[in-house]
Design an enzyme around this catalytic site. Structure first.
Site, short mmCIF file in Angstrom:
data_model
loop_
_atom_site.label_atom_id
_atom_site.label_comp_id
_atom_site.label_asym_id
_atom_site.label_seq_id
_atom_site.Cartn_x
_atom_site.Cartn_y
_atom_site.Cartn_z
N ASP A 15 38.81 48.13 -0.61
CA ASP A 15 39.36 48.42 -1.93
C ASP A 15 39.47 49.92 -2.18
O ASP A 15 38.59 50.69 -1.77
CB ASP A 15 38.45 47.79 -2.99
CG ASP A 15 39.07 47.77 -4.37
OD1 ASP A 15 40.32 47.78 -4.45
OD2 ASP A 15 38.33 47.75 -5.36
N ASN A 63 47.98 39.57 -4.99
CA ASN A 63 48.68 40.85 -4.83
C ASN A 63 50.20 40.74 -4.97
O ASN A 63 50.89 41.75 -5.09
CB ASN A 63 48.36 41.48 -3.46
CG ASN A 63 46.95 42.04 -3.37
OD1 ASN A 63 46.39 42.16 -2.28
ND2 ASN A 63 46.36 42.38 -4.52
#
Length: 224
Positions: A15, A63
């Site tokens: 991340d 996403n």
């Protein structure tokens, strides 16, 4: 301390690529490119540390809601990286496995994924599991559709990669402290280590520190 880690099966939520790029005035795709370079570097570290399986979260089912140009850029980058890096990883003894839903992916990209898996199938130095178009809940739902057994072991055989071991350790970078729908079944007893570095800044020393933190813990699996 020896480089060898007690953890043999490690999963990472990589991340912070977008924030890393934003801090530098770069386009998001440049952060993802930097992050992909770090995946490759930490994979090589993992081999040295004695890790047998490394699992990385590359693209989640959520996403798709990102801006279209970022998603298109990620897909193009992913295809290019497979073409360029698979032969090199094959020479280094890396077995590649991609886990996740494939129906939304471009047919050409699916062909590249299949090609990379075939090329590296016989390798046994380390397995790199790449979670792409992946969601933990989606994996459980997909497994449930074909499940007709009685035990947890029977159910696990229907997951995307039944041969994957449950991670000893889950690392998340960027300071966030959640698992974001990642390996929900497999991480039932994993130890978690949260690091503040954005993924492109997650270097060998940070990786070693996360492994050392794991090595210092005592895992009880429900026992005293």
């Amino acid at each position: 301390m020896s480089d060898a880690s007690v953890a043999k099966y490690v999963a990472i939520i990589t991340d912070g690529n977008g924030r890393w790029a934003q801090q530098r005035g770069l386009a998001p795709i440049e952060g993802h490119e930097a992050g992909a370079d770090v995946v490759k570097a930490r994979l090589r570290d993992a081999v040295e540390f004695g890790i047998e399986e490394l699992t990385v979260f590359s693209f989640s089912t959520e996403n798709w809601t990102r801006p279209r140009d970022e998603v298109d850029g990620l897909m193009a980058m992913f295809a290019e990286r497979i073409d360029r890096e698979t032969p090199e990883l094959d020479e280094e003894g890396v077995r590649m496995r991609f886990i996740g839903r494939r129906e939304r992916l471009d047919a050409t990209l699916v062909e590249r994924i299949d090609w990379a898996e075939r090329m590296t199938a016989a390798n046994d130095r380390i397995t790199l599991f790449v979670c792409f178009n992946y969601g933990g809940r989606a994996e459980i739902v997909d497994a449930a559709r074909s499940f007709d057994g009685d035990t947890e072991e029977d159910f696990a055989a229907h997951l995307y990669a039944p041969e994957m071991h449950d991670p000893d350790l889950l690392i998340r970078t960027s300071g966030e402290q959640r698992i974001s729908n990642y390996l929900l079944w497999q991480c039932a007893y994993s130890e978690f280590v949260f690091r503040d570095e954005l993924w492109p800044d997650f270097d060998r020393e940070a990786f070693r520190a996360a492994l050392d933190e794991f090595d210092a813990r005592r895992r009880r699996f429900g026992a005293r």
